[in-house]
Scaffold this motif. Sequence first.
Motif, short mmCIF file in Angstrom:
data_model
loop_
_atom_site.label_atom_id
_atom_site.label_comp_id
_atom_site.label_asym_id
_atom_site.label_seq_id
_atom_site.Cartn_x
_atom_site.Cartn_y
_atom_site.Cartn_z
N ARG A 1 -7.33 -21.97 75.64
CA ARG A 1 -8.07 -22.63 74.58
C ARG A 1 -9.15 -23.44 75.27
O ARG A 1 -8.85 -24.43 75.94
N VAL B 1 1.74 -12.81 65.96
CA VAL B 1 0.41 -12.33 65.55
C VAL B 1 -0.40 -13.41 64.85
O VAL B 1 -1.56 -13.19 64.53
N MET C 1 -2.20 -15.71 65.50
CA MET C 1 -3.16 -16.41 66.37
C MET C 1 -4.43 -15.59 66.35
O MET C 1 -4.38 -14.37 66.52
N ASN C 2 -5.54 -16.24 66.12
CA ASN C 2 -6.83 -15.55 66.15
C ASN C 2 -7.28 -15.53 67.61
O ASN C 2 -7.75 -16.53 68.14
N THR C 3 -7.08 -14.41 68.27
CA THR C 3 -7.34 -14.35 69.72
C THR C 3 -8.40 -13.31 70.01
O THR C 3 -8.73 -12.47 69.18
N TRP C 4 -8.96 -13.41 71.18
CA TRP C 4 -9.95 -12.46 71.66
C TRP C 4 -9.65 -12.17 73.11
O TRP C 4 -9.63 -13.09 73.93
N GLY D 1 -12.73 -8.60 77.49
CA GLY D 1 -12.95 -7.40 78.28
C GLY D 1 -11.64 -6.78 78.75
O GLY D 1 -10.55 -7.10 78.29
N ARG D 2 -11.78 -5.87 79.70
CA ARG D 2 -10.62 -5.14 80.18
C ARG D 2 -10.27 -5.49 81.62
O ARG D 2 -9.28 -5.02 82.15
N LYS E 1 -7.67 -12.18 80.65
CA LYS E 1 -7.98 -13.47 80.02
C LYS E 1 -8.13 -13.29 78.53
O LYS E 1 -8.75 -12.33 78.05
N ILE F 1 -8.02 -18.21 72.47
CA ILE F 1 -7.46 -18.42 71.14
C ILE F 1 -8.45 -19.25 70.34
O ILE F 1 -9.00 -20.22 70.84
N MET F 2 -8.70 -18.82 69.09
CA MET F 2 -9.64 -19.54 68.24
C MET F 2 -8.95 -20.32 67.14
O MET F 2 -9.51 -21.27 66.61
N ALA F 3 -7.79 -19.88 66.73
CA ALA F 3 -7.04 -20.59 65.67
C ALA F 3 -5.60 -20.13 65.74
O ALA F 3 -5.27 -19.11 66.33
#
Lengths: 189, 332, 447
Positions: free
Chosen positions: B69, B247, B249-252, B255-256, B285, B288-290
């Motif tokens: 975060r 699930v 959690m708003n995650t990103w 990349g790979r 890496k 988390i956004m929310a």
Amino acid sequence: MASSASITGLFSRLSLLSRNTTTTATMTTTTTPRLFSTTSTSLARKAPPPAAGGSAPKAARRSRQAPKSENFFRIRTLRRNMFSPAPPPLRMARLRYLRHWTIHRAWQLFRRKQHEAIEKERSRMHAGMYNACEELRKTVGPGSRGEGYLYRVAMEKKGVYGLEGVPIEYARFQTDSPAKEAWNHDWKR
Amino acid sequence: MAASSRGSRAFRGIFSSSPTICSRCATTRFYSATAATETKAPVTDASPPAASTKTPYPYDIRSGLVLTRPPLLTRTLHPFENAYFFYQKRLEERLNTPFITSIYFKPDTAAQLDWSLKVQERGGTVAKELGTYHGKSSNAWDDELKVGDQLSSQESVLNSLLKDAAARVSDDAEVIAPEDVVPVERPVERLSEADKKNDVRRLDRQMERTLYLVVKGPDGWGFPADVLKDENLHEGAKRVLDQAAGVNMNTWLVGRVPVAHLVQEPVMGKNGEVQKKGRKTFFLKGRIMAGQADLKGNPFGYTDFKWLTREELEKELSPEYFRGVRNMMADR
Amino acid sequence: MSRCQAVARPLARQLRQQCAIRPFTTGAARAAAATEEVQQTSSSAAAQPSPLDLDPNSVLPEFESNLIKAGKMPIGSRRRRVAMRTTANLPFEQLPYQAFQEARAILAADRQEKVTKIQEELEKISLLEKKDASLVKGGQAMKDTKLASLRRYVEQLKIQADINDPLVKKRFEDGLGDMNKPIYRHYAERKWRSYDYRLITQRIKQFNIVPDVLPKLDPVADVQLYFRQAKIPPGEIVDSLISENPPRLRVQVFDKGPRLVSLVVLDSDVPDVEKDAFSKRCHFLAANISLSPSDTSLPLSRIRADDQLAVPWLPPTSQKGAPYHRLGIYLLEQKPDTKLDVAKLKELYASRDGFSLKSFRDKFSLTPVGFNMFRSVWDDNTAGVMARHGIAGADVEFRPTRVHSLKPPVKPRGWEAKRQGPAYRHLWKYTKRIKGLSNARGWTKRR
């Protein structure tokens, strides 16, 4: 001269009037105004026509009297102050200057340290990534996958950039104070 | 795009199709081919260097996720920065062109009265956070702030701005009495409740720093990771995250490419056979956004989670684990 | 001012100087005390004159008249007096200004880092010195290179540690810097290179010292020339009476440690009538002079020892009509710990004529490090100087040989000059008025 001509003219007109009145009313003894000059007014010098220079002050007067827009003074002041020449440099006593020099040197050093820390951090992060990728390149993949299969897949850029890649609509920049609800812990998919 | 994977297939194709290859093609290195293994089996061995006939690879390949975060707040300024900015602002006062009220305020309006009142209260200074200082007066030389004066602190700047933001003159151009002045709402404190209670499970703690998700598994505290099951690294990491932390959690996933790795060497027996398989864990890496982590029903045996900063992680993780992941951690 | 304060002032000044040696002292405690004092004094000053107000150094404007009536004039400007009220007793580095003290804290931390690094590097140097050359990859040569580069780095770090200190800068500017310390030498060299070095290099080029006397001359030391307390700028024409006595040099070297130098004063323009050329003459030669960064004074008249003075001072003289003589002062550094044999020098160069600086430099393996020069022409006192010192040639006057131009004769210039002939007889009243041309008066006299 113009004024005197007009005055003499006035007087002449008055005298004419008075003469007229005296001729009509014989009884009245009106004192006619005596003119200074005995020459007739028709021979008087005529004022020269206004010269070519006379038109400029007239034009200036006209432009000054012209109605100004609502923001004229604001714009004039803004123009003068925004585009004014630079102020003269500050002059300081010797010890005051030494203090200023010290503060300047410290600030330069501080900024240099900040930049160096950023560079170090970046190179450290890059080194971590590089070493992990090197290790991955030598790894024989899961199951029947060959050496470096995972590495080659990791190097692909499908879906990494662009509209599907970075979720900018959820991006948050850093603020000086947090929101009323600093973090939404109850977010559900 | 898929050129790399095609390359290796093409390479194998060359080998299987044509028995004679020029030395250059034989020694050309593609992405991962080490020269030793390829030159050893040039023409005769057409099958890929698989583990089927040879000894199995002694490492378990695991994919993990470092969920971060990023900081929510700007950093606190160093006291030197505060002092320097104040010093520079006072010097600017000595050098700037004068502030002309008529540009900004129409005469005899409520806004202009409000402005004049506030300037008068500040002793004729236009600047809000510099105290009573006139840069073009005969006392302008006395511009340095003394040690211990809190006027240069961020707190004092905030207070002066809030004080200035309150309306002192009503819309009818009447001065509002001091007791009736509505103060401007103060921004939320930078130190939240979670900071004060030091609740390590909350995500609004330490908002100036990056927080990392660590979970407690059978091997101790670490980032969530699992063995790859016939999938790629990023697919594996996504699966691990969904299974371990839920699930909601708003995650990103960024990349790979892996950002850190840990290698545990296998334990070899006397004859060279593998007694205990080694482990290669590659971490990706994620941000988390929310949302919040939820370890309910995770198949890895994780019992607890924490969101920790880099220094707290150093204390929590084992030294070699921390050394492996430390490089990817930002200073802040 | 109270008696105890008056007594304490010199003591405070001493303390100030002592405190100045300690680098980057943080004075937060004393600063707080000073601010308390200020608040007390300012509140009492409003009511009646306080002791500070009776001190000419800190009297406020409202009490100035009182002080003047008492017979004492206020010292300094009002601004200075207000500043002195609060900060008179504090040394400069303890002045309680926020940005200044924060800056000092940052710089002190950086200095500490540099000092730690210096210690680490010194340890590395000592370890490498103890290590055998065969163990070092690259042998003795590589070991020497490594040691040299480590030492260079340590010198750089030493300068970086002190360069941000305002007191060091102030001390140097006041001329109180100890030249044995690298930072002051660094400052001195920087100052020299910013102007004086450029000036001397310009003189070397302008007066053609470089091809004439030496093929290459890049000064490394600052040589200043003084004749009788007056500083002579390089290349200036010096009266023969002034240069009759040997000058005084002030030499500032910028690398540490003592070294031995040789000094040569060379006249490069001695006219040789037979050859129609110029030769060189040695006016002064001394060797084995020890110089160090802190030891700058070099009076030529004091060099009298048998193992130092080779050729005594000969006053520079220029004959009448000759062009100016360039008198160059060359400082050549001897090889480390090598003394020259002055007796041999005396024997070789006692006859001053035909002195070749190049051969002198090559014969004794010297390196030119410093240079200055002045010029000498015939003036009213030269005859006297030559008589007193037995220099022949005072009665000779040189005349530069006329080198006739190969250009064709120039036709007369000017409207009138072109129209002198009989064809312009009708204009003679206008054209025959040129002074010298028409009436033999002025610049051409028809004899």
